[in-house]
Design a protein around this motif. Structure first.
Motif, PDB file in Angstrom:
ATOM      1  N   ALA A 253       6.533 -23.304  19.655  1.00 40.00           N
ATOM      2  CA  ALA A 253       5.940 -22.899  18.390  1.00 40.00           C
ATOM      3  C   ALA A 253       6.948 -22.144  17.527  1.00 40.00           C
ATOM      4  CB  ALA A 253       4.705 -22.044  18.645  1.00 40.00           C
ATOM      5  N   ARG A 254       7.710 -21.244  18.135  1.00 40.33           N
ATOM      6  CA  ARG A 254       8.725 -20.510  17.375  1.00 40.33           C
ATOM      7  C   ARG A 254       9.785 -21.463  16.818  1.00 40.33           C
ATOM      8  NH1 ARG A 254       7.827 -16.954  21.638  1.00 40.33           N
ATOM      9  NH2 ARG A 254       9.612 -17.720  22.829  1.00 40.33           N
ATOM     10  N   ARG A 255      10.195 -22.402  17.643  1.00 45.95           N
ATOM     11  CA  ARG A 255      11.204 -23.366  17.201  1.00 45.95           C
ATOM     12  C   ARG A 255      10.686 -24.187  16.014  1.00 45.95           C
ATOM     13  NH1 ARG A 255      12.117 -25.419  21.866  1.00 45.95           N
ATOM     14  NH2 ARG A 255      10.679 -27.158  21.703  1.00 45.95           N
ATOM     15  N   GLY A 256       9.433 -24.615  16.103  1.00 44.89           N
ATOM     16  CA  GLY A 256       8.854 -25.406  15.029  1.00 44.89           C
ATOM     17  C   GLY A 256       8.682 -24.612  13.751  1.00 44.89           C
ATOM     18  N   PHE A 257       8.205 -23.372  13.872  1.00 47.36           N
ATOM     19  CA  PHE A 257       8.009 -22.535  12.692  1.00 47.36           C
ATOM     20  C   PHE A 257       9.343 -22.276  11.997  1.00 47.36           C
ATOM     21  CE2 PHE A 257       7.079 -18.801  10.180  1.00 47.36           C
ATOM     22  CZ  PHE A 257       5.759 -18.989   9.789  1.00 47.36           C
ATOM     23  N   LEU A 258      10.382 -22.017  12.796  1.00 44.79           N
ATOM     24  CA  LEU A 258      11.701 -21.768  12.235  1.00 44.79           C
ATOM     25  C   LEU A 258      12.266 -23.026  11.574  1.00 44.79           C
ATOM     26  CD1 LEU A 258      13.889 -19.654  11.825  1.00 44.79           C
ATOM     27  CD2 LEU A 258      14.851 -20.309  14.048  1.00 44.79           C
ATOM     28  N   GLU A 259      11.951 -24.195  12.128  1.00 44.59           N
ATOM     29  CA  GLU A 259      12.408 -25.440  11.512  1.00 44.59           C
ATOM     30  C   GLU A 259      11.813 -25.586  10.111  1.00 44.59           C
ATOM     31  OE1 GLU A 259      12.482 -30.291  12.263  1.00 44.59           O
ATOM     32  OE2 GLU A 259      11.286 -29.002  13.572  1.00 44.59           O
ATOM     33  N   VAL A 260      10.540 -25.247   9.975  1.00 47.07           N
ATOM     34  CA  VAL A 260       9.895 -25.321   8.664  1.00 47.07           C
ATOM     35  C   VAL A 260      10.545 -24.327   7.704  1.00 47.07           C
ATOM     36  CG1 VAL A 260       7.739 -24.958   7.400  1.00 47.07           C
ATOM     37  CG2 VAL A 260       7.704 -26.151   9.596  1.00 47.07           C
ATOM     38  N   TYR A 261      10.782 -23.113   8.175  1.00 46.60           N
ATOM     39  CA  TYR A 261      11.404 -22.098   7.319  1.00 46.60           C
ATOM     40  C   TYR A 261      12.796 -22.548   6.868  1.00 46.60           C
ATOM     41  CZ  TYR A 261      13.340 -17.683   5.683  1.00 46.60           C
ATOM     42  OH  TYR A 261      13.931 -16.715   4.911  1.00 46.60           O
ATOM     43  N   ARG A 262      13.570 -23.092   7.791  1.00 46.41           N
ATOM     44  CA  ARG A 262      14.919 -23.542   7.433  1.00 46.41           C
ATOM     45  C   ARG A 262      14.863 -24.709   6.446  1.00 46.41           C
ATOM     46  NH1 ARG A 262      17.130 -22.957  13.632  1.00 46.41           N
ATOM     47  NH2 ARG A 262      18.088 -20.886  13.375  1.00 46.41           N
ATOM     48  N   LEU A 263      13.879 -25.572   6.590  1.00 47.46           N
ATOM     49  CA  LEU A 263      13.725 -26.670   5.637  1.00 47.46           C
ATOM     50  C   LEU A 263      13.473 -26.121   4.233  1.00 47.46           C
ATOM     51  CD1 LEU A 263      11.625 -29.895   6.165  1.00 47.46           C
ATOM     52  CD2 LEU A 263      11.503 -28.641   4.026  1.00 47.46           C
ATOM     53  N   LEU A 264      12.579 -25.143   4.143  1.00 43.29           N
ATOM     54  CA  LEU A 264      12.271 -24.546   2.839  1.00 43.29           C
ATOM     55  C   LEU A 264      13.510 -23.885   2.232  1.00 43.29           C
ATOM     56  CD1 LEU A 264       8.808 -22.893   3.627  1.00 43.29           C
ATOM     57  CD2 LEU A 264       9.223 -25.075   2.471  1.00 43.29           C
ATOM     58  N   ARG A 265      14.255 -23.180   3.045  1.00 45.61           N
ATOM     59  CA  ARG A 265      15.412 -22.436   2.533  1.00 45.61           C
ATOM     60  C   ARG A 265      16.598 -23.345   2.218  1.00 45.61           C
ATOM     61  NH1 ARG A 265      17.049 -18.966   0.719  1.00 45.61           N
ATOM     62  NH2 ARG A 265      18.096 -17.422   2.018  1.00 45.61           N
ATOM     63  N   HIS A 266      16.929 -24.261   3.131  1.00 41.82           N
ATOM     64  CA  HIS A 266      18.196 -24.976   3.027  1.00 41.82           C
ATOM     65  C   HIS A 266      18.067 -26.402   2.495  1.00 41.82           C
ATOM     66  CE1 HIS A 266      19.681 -21.510   5.055  1.00 41.82           C
ATOM     67  NE2 HIS A 266      19.044 -21.783   6.188  1.00 41.82           N
ATOM     68  N   GLU A 267      16.879 -26.992   2.587  1.00 44.15           N
ATOM     69  CA  GLU A 267      16.704 -28.346   2.058  1.00 44.15           C
ATOM     70  C   GLU A 267      15.937 -28.327   0.735  1.00 44.15           C
ATOM     71  OE1 GLU A 267      15.467 -31.325   4.955  1.00 44.15           O
ATOM     72  OE2 GLU A 267      16.061 -29.958   6.573  1.00 44.15           O
ATOM     73  N   ALA A 268      14.887 -27.522   0.662  1.00 43.80           N
ATOM     74  CA  ALA A 268      14.125 -27.424  -0.580  1.00 43.80           C
ATOM     75  C   ALA A 268      14.748 -26.426  -1.552  1.00 43.80           C
ATOM     76  CB  ALA A 268      12.675 -27.027  -0.280  1.00 43.80           C
TER      77      ALA A 268
END
Length: 210
Positions: A137-152
């Protein structure tokens, strides 16, 4: 985590001509709904088997344990969520921040009809103390956060606001707050959090009560 003993049943397994990936998806779809409604502790592989209209031993043969099944549900939910966000980013990677924010919000809103998916994510996020589920769950949540920060391209503040709004929306769905939509304050809250999807939440609520 030791799997709980569960009763077997005599339901038939899916037709043998069904592809393996389709059989897996059949069980995962049912499991997503059951885990979403009952939570991890309240769900058994027998309940998932009943929802999927297969035998309980069939579910165990496919996934092994309830924990492994829940981890597969979590992985599937995160894959759909991240896929929706990446699709929204790909539409116009150079969008100005406000437009990108709105487009990702719309992508998230499109997942509202899959109540089990959103609530399964919520159940996973409160299991941080579990060695396996918490880690995933932590890994998945962090993946979403990184997507927002670095891809979006969201700022840290915008990413945090976006995630907070999404978690509030999930909470309203988990509470079935739309059941009380006739209350002016409930209506005000839902229309503020999901102005374009309030009617969808109300229709879902009414359909579930029939």
């Amino acid at each position: 985590m030791t799997p709980e003993p569960e009763p077997t049943d005599r339901r038939t397994d899916p037709a043998p001509r069904m592809r393996a990936e389709d059989r897996r998806e059949l069980v995962l779809t049912a499991a997503t709904t059951v885990f979403g409604e009952r939570g991890y502790v309240g769900t058994t592989t027998d309940a998932v088997a009943r929802a999927a209209k297969v035998s309980q031993p069939y579910v165990v043969r496919m996934f092994g344990t309830k924990e492994a099944l829940f981890l597969a549900v979590l992985e599937r939910a995160l894959r759909r969520l991240v896929g929706a966000f990446r699709g929204a980013v790909a539409e116009n990677p150079d969008s100005p921040p406000q437009e990108m924010y709105q487009r990702l919000g719309a992508a998230y809103s499109e997942l509202l009809t899959d109540r089990g998916l959103l609530l399964s994510l919520m159940h996973a996020f409160v299991l941080g103390s579990d060695p396996e589920i918490g880690r995933a769950a932590r890994r998945g949540f962090l993946e979403v956060y990184r997507l927002l920060r670095h891809e979006a391209g969201f700022s840290a503040t915008d990413a945090n606001t976006f995630l907070a709004s999404g978690m509030l929306l999930n909470t309203l769905i988990g509470l079935r707050m739309a059941d009380d939509f006739d209350d002016p304050d409930v209506r005000d809250l839902i229309e503020c959090v999901a102005p374009t999807k309030a009617e969808v939440l109300v229709r879902m609520s009414r359909a579930e009560r029939i």
